[in-house]
Design a protein around this motif. Structure first.
Motif, mmCIF file in Angstrom:
data_model
loop_
_atom_site.group_PDB
_atom_site.id
_atom_site.type_symbol
_atom_site.label_atom_id
_atom_site.label_comp_id
_atom_site.label_asym_id
_atom_site.label_seq_id
_atom_site.Cartn_x
_atom_site.Cartn_y
_atom_site.Cartn_z
ATOM 1 N N THR A 119 0.795 -1.056 -0.056
ATOM 2 C CA THR A 119 -0.148 -0.025 -0.143
ATOM 3 C C THR A 119 0.705 1.098 -0.175
ATOM 4 N N GLY A 120 0.182 2.403 -0.373
ATOM 5 C CA GLY A 120 1.130 3.695 -0.421
ATOM 6 C C GLY A 120 0.946 4.037 0.949
ATOM 7 N N ASN A 121 0.279 3.920 1.794
ATOM 8 C CA ASN A 121 0.272 4.579 3.191
ATOM 9 C C ASN A 121 0.043 3.280 4.197
ATOM 10 N N PRO A 122 1.050 2.781 4.746
ATOM 11 C CA PRO A 122 1.100 1.654 5.519
ATOM 12 C C PRO A 122 0.785 2.000 7.030
ATOM 13 N N PHE A 123 0.487 3.376 7.251
ATOM 14 C CA PHE A 123 0.582 3.882 8.676
ATOM 15 C C PHE A 123 -0.830 4.159 9.119
ATOM 16 N N PHE A 124 -1.126 5.529 9.462
ATOM 17 C CA PHE A 124 -2.518 5.470 9.854
ATOM 18 C C PHE A 124 -3.533 5.341 8.869
ATOM 19 N N THR A 125 -3.572 5.497 7.862
ATOM 20 C CA THR A 125 -4.446 5.102 6.898
ATOM 21 C C THR A 125 -4.840 3.614 6.730
ATOM 22 N N LEU A 126 -3.757 2.799 6.851
ATOM 23 C CA LEU A 126 -3.898 1.362 6.848
ATOM 24 C C LEU A 126 -4.584 0.755 7.884
ATOM 25 N N SER A 127 -3.829 1.306 9.098
ATOM 26 C CA SER A 127 -4.431 0.941 10.400
ATOM 27 C C SER A 127 -6.072 1.320 10.491
ATOM 28 N N SER A 128 -6.544 2.430 10.071
ATOM 29 C CA SER A 128 -7.497 3.077 10.047
ATOM 30 C C SER A 128 -8.631 1.834 9.409
ATOM 31 N N ALA A 129 -8.033 1.558 8.084
ATOM 32 C CA ALA A 129 -8.907 0.530 7.243
ATOM 33 C C ALA A 129 -9.196 -0.688 7.890
ATOM 34 N N TYR A 130 -7.882 -1.255 8.672
ATOM 35 C CA TYR A 130 -8.082 -2.599 9.344
ATOM 36 C C TYR A 130 -9.107 -2.383 10.598
ATOM 37 N N GLY A 131 -9.247 -1.251 11.184
ATOM 38 C CA GLY A 131 -10.147 -0.977 12.140
ATOM 39 C C GLY A 131 -11.456 -1.260 11.330
ATOM 40 N N LEU A 132 -11.895 -0.692 10.419
ATOM 41 C CA LEU A 132 -13.230 -0.788 9.802
ATOM 42 C C LEU A 132 -13.268 -2.270 9.533
ATOM 43 N N GLY A 159 -2.777 -8.669 11.022
ATOM 44 C CA GLY A 159 -2.355 -7.516 10.169
ATOM 45 C C GLY A 159 -2.331 -6.359 10.824
ATOM 46 N N SER A 160 -3.370 -6.179 11.811
ATOM 47 C CA SER A 160 -3.355 -4.829 12.691
ATOM 48 C C SER A 160 -2.091 -4.668 13.288
ATOM 49 N N PHE A 161 -1.637 -5.653 13.903
ATOM 50 C CA PHE A 161 -0.218 -5.466 14.917
ATOM 51 C C PHE A 161 0.798 -4.912 14.038
ATOM 52 N N THR A 166 -4.420 1.996 15.826
ATOM 53 C CA THR A 166 -5.587 2.662 15.607
ATOM 54 C C THR A 166 -6.605 1.633 15.208
ATOM 55 N N ALA A 167 -6.079 0.397 14.737
ATOM 56 C CA ALA A 167 -6.964 -0.762 14.354
ATOM 57 C C ALA A 167 -7.930 -1.190 15.527
ATOM 58 N N PHE A 168 -7.269 -0.998 16.626
ATOM 59 C CA PHE A 168 -7.955 -1.422 18.084
ATOM 60 C C PHE A 168 -9.067 -0.598 18.388
#
Length: 365
Positions: A119-132, A159-161, A166-168
Motif C-alpha cells: 500500500t502507499g500509506n502503511p501507517f494511519f491510513t492502513l490501520s484505520s482501514a483494518y479497524g473498519l 495484520g493490525s499488529f 488505531t485498528a484496535f
C-alpha cells in the motif's frame, strides 16, 4: 455508474474541492495544498463508482449487496495480512514489496515491523482501514455470513499488529456493535455472549500454540522485543505507569490548543507552514479542519459526510445493517480526532461510498 446517488456523491466531493479553493482565496493565503488531497479523494471516489458494476457482475456470490461487498473487502485485507506476515518472516519478499513504495515510507519501517503491506500509506491510513474491517467482521459474524471466523479474526489481528494501534479502535467498536445487534432479544443476546466467548477461547488457544511451537526462535525474538511492545504499547505502559497511554496519545493531546474566535469561526485558510510542515504543527483532524475552514466551513464537511449514507439509511434495510452503517459513520468521527478522515482518506471514503449504494440492490425499496 449513472444514478442519482452517484451524482450526489460526486457533487459532494467536488464541493469539498471548491470550498477548499475558495477558502484559500478568501483568506488571501493562496495555500492550495489541501486541494491536491481533496482531488485525490475525488479521483478515488470516481474510480470506485466506475468499478461498482464490475464488482457486482463478476465478484458477487448470491446474497444481498451489503453482505457481499463487506465480505469482498474483508478478504482483500486478509490477503494484505498474509502479505505482511510473509514480508515479516521472509525479508527477500519484503524487499520486493518495497519496490512499489516510496523511499520515505521504506525508511520508516520501525526496524522491520511496519511498512510491510502492499500500500502507499502503511501507517494511519492502513490501520484505520483494518479497524473498519473489524467492524465488518463482527457485522458478518453476527449474521452468520463468514466462514472460518477464528482464522479470519487471527489474520485480521496479525495484520493490525503490523499496521498500527488505531485498528484496535475499530476492534472495540466492532465488539460493541456485535452485542448491539442483539438488542431486543434476550435469547439472541445470550447466544451472542456464549458464541463470542467460545471463539475468544479457541482463538487464544490457537494463538498460544502457534506462539510457543510454530514460530522460529529467530522470529520469536523480534516478536517479543519489537512487534508486541509496539502493537501493545498501551498495555506495557499500563503495567509500568498504571495509565493507558502511548507516545502517540501523548503527542495527540498536545495537538489541540486554544485559538482565536475569528479562527474558530472562519479559519485561517492555511494548511501548510512555509517550511512545508502542517499549519500550527498539528495533524489532528478536527484541529486542522477548524484551522483551515473554521466552524462554518467544517459544517459542510460534516453535512456532506452524513449525507452520503442518507439514502441507504432511509431505505428498507434490516436492523443490523442500519446499525452497522451507523457504527461505521461513528468510527469515522472517532478517527477524525487523530487525523483527517471525514471527506478525506480515499480508502475509507471509497468503502463508505460502496456501502452507500446498498439501497440500489434492495427489492421493493
Amino acid at each position: 455508474m449513472k444514478t442519482k446517488q452517484a451524482s450526489v456523491i460526486k457533487i459532494l466531493f467536488a464541493g469539498t474541492i471548491i470550498l477548499t479553493f475558495l477558502w484559500a482565496l478568501f483568506h488571501g493565503t493562496n495555500d492550495f495544498g489541501l486541494v491536491k488531497s481533496n482531488l485525490l479523494t475525488f479521483i478515488s471516489i470516481f474510480s470506485t463508482l466506475c468499478a461498482v458494476p464490475l464488482i457486482v457482475n463478476h465478484l458477487f456470490d448470491r446474497g444481498d449487496y451489503l453482505h457481499e461487498i463487506t465480505k469482498i473487502l474483508l478478504y482483500v485485507f486478509i490477503i494484505q495480512s498474509i502479505i505482511q506476515l510473509i514480508a515479516f518472516v521472509y525479508p527477500p519478499f519484503s524487499a520486493i514489496i518495497n519496490i512499489f513504495k516510496k523511499d520515505i515510507i521504506n525508511n520508516r519501517d520501525f526496524q522491520g515491523i511496519r511498512s510491510l503491506a502492499l500500500t502507499g500509506n502503511p501507517f494511519f491510513t492502513l490501520s484505520s482501514a483494518y479497524g473498519l474491517m473489524f467492524i465488518n467482521y463482527f457485522y458478518l459474524f453476527s449474521n452468520k455470513k463468514i466462514k472460518y471466523p477464528v482464522i479470519i479474526f487471527i489474520l485480521l489481528l496479525v495484520g493490525s499488529f503490523f499496521a498500527g494501534r488505531t485498528a484496535f479502535v475499530g476492534l472495540i467498536i466492532g465488539v460493541v456493535s456485535y452485542f448491539t445487534y442483539s438488542i431486543g432479544s434476550f435469547k439472541k443476546m445470550f447466544f451472542s455472549v456464549i458464541s463470542i466467548s467460545f471463539y475468544i477461547l479457541i482463538t487464544s488457544i490457537i494463538t498460544y500454540i502457534v506462539y510457543l511451537f510454530l514460530i522460529p526462535q529467530s522470529i520469536l525474538v523480534i516478536v517479543d522485543e519489537k512487534l508486541l511492545p509496539f502493537a501493545l504499547e498501551f498495555y506495557y505502559k499500563f503495567q509500568e505507569t498504571g495509565k493507558l497511554t502511548t507516545k502517540s496519545t501523548d503527542v495527540l493531546s498536545k495537538m489541540y490548543f486554544e485559538i482565536s474566535m475569528d479562527t474558530l469561526l472562519f479559519g485561517d485558510g492555511k494548511y501548510f507552514n512555509n517550511d512545508g510542515s502542517y499549519y500550527m504543527y498539528t495533524d489532528a483532524g478536527y484541529m486542522r479542519n477548524i484551522l483551515f475552514y473554521g466552524v462554518l466551513g467544517f459544517f459542510y464537511i460534516v453535512f456532506a459526510q452524513v449525507l452520503i449514507l442518507k439514502k441507504t439509511l432511509r431505505s428498507k434495510i434490516d436492523f443490523s445493517s442500519k446499525l452497522f452503517l451507523l457504527f461505521t459513520l461513528f468510527y469515522f468521527f472517532i478517527l477524525h480526532y487523530k487525523g483527517e478522515v471525514l471527506m478525506s482518506m480515499p480508502i475509507l471514503q471509497s468503502i463508505l461510498v460502496l456501502y452507500s449504494l446498498n439501497y440500489l440492490f434492495i427489492k421493493d425499496k
